[in-house]
Design a protein around this motif. Sequence first.
Motif, PDB file in Angstrom:
ATOM      1  N   THR A  92       3.679  17.895 -20.115  1.00 18.82           N
ATOM      2  CA  THR A  92       4.655  16.827 -19.868  1.00 18.82           C
ATOM      3  C   THR A  92       4.712  16.465 -18.388  1.00 18.82           C
ATOM      4  O   THR A  92       4.815  15.290 -18.026  1.00 18.82           O
ATOM      5  N   VAL A  93       4.633  17.470 -17.532  1.00 20.53           N
ATOM      6  CA  VAL A  93       4.643  17.226 -16.091  1.00 20.53           C
ATOM      7  C   VAL A  93       3.422  16.411 -15.684  1.00 20.53           C
ATOM      8  O   VAL A  93       3.531  15.430 -14.929  1.00 20.53           O
ATOM      9  N   PHE A  94       2.237  16.798 -16.184  1.00 20.19           N
ATOM     10  CA  PHE A  94       1.025  16.042 -15.866  1.00 20.19           C
ATOM     11  C   PHE A  94       1.140  14.594 -16.360  1.00 20.19           C
ATOM     12  O   PHE A  94       0.763  13.656 -15.649  1.00 20.19           O
ATOM     13  N   THR A  95       1.660  14.419 -17.567  1.00 29.78           N
ATOM     14  CA  THR A  95       1.817  13.063 -18.111  1.00 29.78           C
ATOM     15  C   THR A  95       2.737  12.233 -17.223  1.00 29.78           C
ATOM     16  O   THR A  95       2.443  11.072 -16.917  1.00 29.78           O
ATOM     17  N   SER A  96       3.847  12.824 -16.781  1.00 28.66           N
ATOM     18  CA  SER A  96       4.818  12.072 -15.979  1.00 28.66           C
ATOM     19  C   SER A  96       4.214  11.618 -14.652  1.00 28.66           C
ATOM     20  O   SER A  96       4.437  10.470 -14.226  1.00 28.66           O
ATOM     21  N   VAL A  97       3.442  12.480 -13.985  1.00 33.28           N
ATOM     22  CA  VAL A  97       2.905  12.091 -12.678  1.00 33.28           C
ATOM     23  C   VAL A  97       1.787  11.060 -12.817  1.00 33.28           C
ATOM     24  O   VAL A  97       1.677  10.148 -11.983  1.00 33.28           O
ATOM     25  N   PHE A  98       0.971  11.161 -13.852  1.00 35.88           N
ATOM     26  CA  PHE A  98      -0.068  10.147 -14.059  1.00 35.88           C
ATOM     27  C   PHE A  98       0.562   8.785 -14.367  1.00 35.88           C
ATOM     28  O   PHE A  98       0.100   7.748 -13.862  1.00 35.88           O
ATOM     29  N   VAL A  99       1.611   8.777 -15.196  1.00 37.68           N
ATOM     30  CA  VAL A  99       2.290   7.524 -15.518  1.00 37.68           C
ATOM     31  C   VAL A  99       2.944   6.935 -14.279  1.00 37.68           C
ATOM     32  O   VAL A  99       2.848   5.721 -14.019  1.00 37.68           O
ATOM     33  N   LEU A 100       3.604   7.781 -13.485  1.00 37.03           N
ATOM     34  CA  LEU A 100       4.233   7.293 -12.256  1.00 37.03           C
ATOM     35  C   LEU A 100       3.203   6.715 -11.297  1.00 37.03           C
ATOM     36  O   LEU A 100       3.422   5.661 -10.689  1.00 37.03           O
ATOM     37  N   CYS A 101       2.068   7.396 -11.157  1.00 37.22           N
ATOM     38  CA  CYS A 101       1.047   6.942 -10.220  1.00 37.22           C
ATOM     39  C   CYS A 101       0.523   5.558 -10.594  1.00 37.22           C
ATOM     40  O   CYS A 101       0.446   4.664  -9.750  1.00 37.22           O
ATOM     41  N   SER A 102       0.171   5.363 -11.856  1.00 41.16           N
ATOM     42  CA  SER A 102      -0.352   4.064 -12.286  1.00 41.16           C
ATOM     43  C   SER A 102       0.720   2.987 -12.270  1.00 41.16           C
ATOM     44  O   SER A 102       0.441   1.819 -11.988  1.00 41.16           O
ATOM     45  N   THR A 103       1.963   3.382 -12.571  1.00 40.41           N
ATOM     46  CA  THR A 103       3.060   2.409 -12.522  1.00 40.41           C
ATOM     47  C   THR A 103       3.289   1.927 -11.097  1.00 40.41           C
ATOM     48  O   THR A 103       3.454   0.722 -10.846  1.00 40.41           O
ATOM     49  N   PHE A 104       3.295   2.851 -10.147  1.00 33.90           N
ATOM     50  CA  PHE A 104       3.445   2.466  -8.744  1.00 33.90           C
ATOM     51  C   PHE A 104       2.254   1.627  -8.275  1.00 33.90           C
ATOM     52  O   PHE A 104       2.414   0.725  -7.446  1.00 33.90           O
ATOM     53  N   ALA A 105       1.065   1.927  -8.797  1.00 28.43           N
ATOM     54  CA  ALA A 105      -0.105   1.115  -8.448  1.00 28.43           C
ATOM     55  C   ALA A 105       0.085  -0.317  -8.933  1.00 28.43           C
ATOM     56  O   ALA A 105      -0.261  -1.282  -8.229  1.00 28.43           O
ATOM     57  N   ARG A 113       2.623  20.926  -2.239  1.00 30.80           N
ATOM     58  CA  ARG A 113       3.263  20.700  -0.938  1.00 30.80           C
ATOM     59  C   ARG A 113       3.158  19.239  -0.549  1.00 30.80           C
ATOM     60  O   ARG A 113       2.090  18.647  -0.622  1.00 30.80           O
ATOM     61  N   GLY A 114       4.284  18.672  -0.137  1.00 28.61           N
ATOM     62  CA  GLY A 114       4.338  17.273   0.248  1.00 28.61           C
ATOM     63  C   GLY A 114       5.692  16.693  -0.117  1.00 28.61           C
ATOM     64  O   GLY A 114       6.534  17.365  -0.722  1.00 28.61           O
ATOM     65  N   SER A 115       5.926  15.454   0.242  1.00 31.07           N
ATOM     66  CA  SER A 115       7.195  14.798  -0.075  1.00 31.07           C
ATOM     67  C   SER A 115       6.984  13.299  -0.161  1.00 31.07           C
ATOM     68  O   SER A 115       5.959  12.764   0.270  1.00 31.07           O
ATOM     69  N   VAL A 125       0.840  -1.205   0.000  1.00 35.10           N
ATOM     70  CA  VAL A 125       0.000   0.000   0.000  1.00 35.10           C
ATOM     71  C   VAL A 125       0.871   1.248   0.000  1.00 35.10           C
ATOM     72  O   VAL A 125       0.516   2.267  -0.606  1.00 35.10           O
ATOM     73  N   GLY A 126       2.041   1.174   0.635  1.00 37.22           N
ATOM     74  CA  GLY A 126       2.943   2.315   0.650  1.00 37.22           C
ATOM     75  C   GLY A 126       3.440   2.687  -0.727  1.00 37.22           C
ATOM     76  O   GLY A 126       3.551   3.877  -1.064  1.00 37.22           O
ATOM     77  N   VAL A 127       3.747   1.692  -1.545  1.00 36.55           N
ATOM     78  CA  VAL A 127       4.179   1.963  -2.921  1.00 36.55           C
ATOM     79  C   VAL A 127       3.055   2.632  -3.707  1.00 36.55           C
ATOM     80  O   VAL A 127       3.282   3.580  -4.471  1.00 36.55           O
ATOM     81  N   ILE A 128       1.831   2.158  -3.526  1.00 36.13           N
ATOM     82  CA  ILE A 128       0.686   2.779  -4.197  1.00 36.13           C
ATOM     83  C   ILE A 128       0.509   4.218  -3.708  1.00 36.13           C
ATOM     84  O   ILE A 128       0.247   5.131  -4.505  1.00 36.13           O
ATOM     85  N   ALA A 129       0.668   4.430  -2.405  1.00 36.99           N
ATOM     86  CA  ALA A 129       0.548   5.785  -1.844  1.00 36.99           C
ATOM     87  C   ALA A 129       1.617   6.713  -2.396  1.00 36.99           C
ATOM     88  O   ALA A 129       1.387   7.923  -2.556  1.00 36.99           O
ATOM     89  N   LEU A 130       2.779   6.182  -2.707  1.00 40.00           N
ATOM     90  CA  LEU A 130       3.854   6.983  -3.291  1.00 40.00           C
ATOM     91  C   LEU A 130       3.430   7.573  -4.632  1.00 40.00           C
ATOM     92  O   LEU A 130       3.754   8.720  -4.950  1.00 40.00           O
ATOM     93  N   GLY A 131       2.686   6.786  -5.407  1.00 48.47           N
ATOM     94  CA  GLY A 131       2.152   7.305  -6.662  1.00 48.47           C
ATOM     95  C   GLY A 131       1.098   8.367  -6.433  1.00 48.47           C
ATOM     96  O   GLY A 131       1.023   9.361  -7.178  1.00 48.47           O
ATOM     97  N   ILE A 132       0.272   8.175  -5.408  1.00 45.80           N
ATOM     98  CA  ILE A 132      -0.748   9.181  -5.075  1.00 45.80           C
ATOM     99  C   ILE A 132      -0.098  10.504  -4.703  1.00 45.80           C
ATOM    100  O   ILE A 132      -0.598  11.582  -5.052  1.00 45.80           O
ATOM    101  N   VAL A 133       1.021  10.448  -4.000  1.00 49.78           N
ATOM    102  CA  VAL A 133       1.743  11.670  -3.645  1.00 49.78           C
ATOM    103  C   VAL A 133       2.099  12.461  -4.899  1.00 49.78           C
ATOM    104  O   VAL A 133       1.963  13.691  -4.942  1.00 49.78           O
ATOM    105  N   CYS A 134       2.533  11.758  -5.939  1.00 51.75           N
ATOM    106  CA  CYS A 134       2.931  12.427  -7.179  1.00 51.75           C
ATOM    107  C   CYS A 134       1.778  13.213  -7.799  1.00 51.75           C
ATOM    108  O   CYS A 134       1.949  14.372  -8.198  1.00 51.75           O
TER     109      CYS A 134
END
Length: 409
Positions: free
Chosen positions: A296-309, A351-353, A73-82
């Motif tokens: 490009t920024v939006f694309t990168s965070v959506f891809v990271l989020c689903s990849t981490f999921a 804001r977040g990390s 769940v932590g890995v999935i949450a990491l994508g949500i942070v993005c």
Amino acid sequence: MTTTTDRQDERLQSRDGLRGALTDVVERARGGDLGMIPVVVGLIVIWTVLQILNPVFLSSANLVNLTLESAAVGVIALGIVCVLLVGQIDLSVGSVSGLSGAVLAVLFVVKGLPVWLAILAAVVLGAVVGWLYAQLFNRFGVPSFVITLAGLLGFLGLQLYVLGTNGSINLPFDSGLVSFAQFSFVPDWLSYTLAVVASAALFVSGYLHARERRKAGLSARSVTTLAVRSAALLVALGFVVWYLGQTRGVGWMFVFFVALVLVMHYLLSRTKWGRSVYAVGGNVEAARRAGINVKTVFTSVFVLCSTFAAVGGIMAAARLAAVNPSSGGGDVNLNAIAAAVIGGTSLFGGRGSAFGALLGVVVIQSISSGLTLLNLDSSIRFMVTGAVLLLAVVVDSVSRRSRTSHGRA
């Protein structure tokens, strides 16, 4: 007569040393930048209460289980942070994780493909999902809430279709994937070595960052402060390794999760891409005018989020050694989002990390583990988790309002 330059120099010197570091933290808190202070205090309170109610809670055996249960769940949450950092949301991470687990199980168990190829296919599927979300968001302006809500339903149906008549698929216990998630622990000598390396890396990175700030004429932490901070981390990590080693030790799956957190922390705090993510989350139009490629920024965070999921779904499947129609369902989706928010990531963006995902999921899993040890019904767990989540959002809203008023002042 004291000049402006003299006052700046005095201010820089006053920030040097341990006292200056504490002063800096207090000033940021007064300005509404609470950082991770609320979640750390909350975690201490939760652990204290649960330990009083059940002395088994902080036992080495229970904490080892807590770390292993937190990883997926932590890995999935990491994508949500993005995605939260840019002011967006992904409601489908649970469904994507379940679908990825189903693809892994079918390819590995039913089709007989090598496990590494099945894992690769599942991860690529997650990345493609994120890319499709980004296209709908960037090209057509569909709100991320609507896109991912549709994804939640659609990919849940696709997961059921992929599993088909097989229903539940068990993963072989002798496979490397299941062994990694359930039976693989870091040797003691290597655990202590990693603790030393982590402390040294913290000092080196802090020193280089401080040197850059001094060259720019900005305040920076002193070498003494950096050394004490690294020494404190070394002592803390050493104690954790020793205490968890009283039973099984530190699981490789949790180490993998922490490694992902460290990588994302570096990318978010030390790279141009990371600065762009925070800029877009702070003000999209200002970021665009500053020359940042917002799409490009939006694309990168959506891809990271689903990849981490997808990665989290694979880890969850390996942890249970099985995939079924309920994989990725239940409270997986809500816990991942709650962990990111409780960890200090703002719902308003900017804001977040990455460490928020780590602390947030530990809070979530601590509540679950503690209430389970108390033999309380799951309904109590949901209510307590909901109350903690609401409190985190209230703190975020109050601190945001405080920062706004402080900035105007």
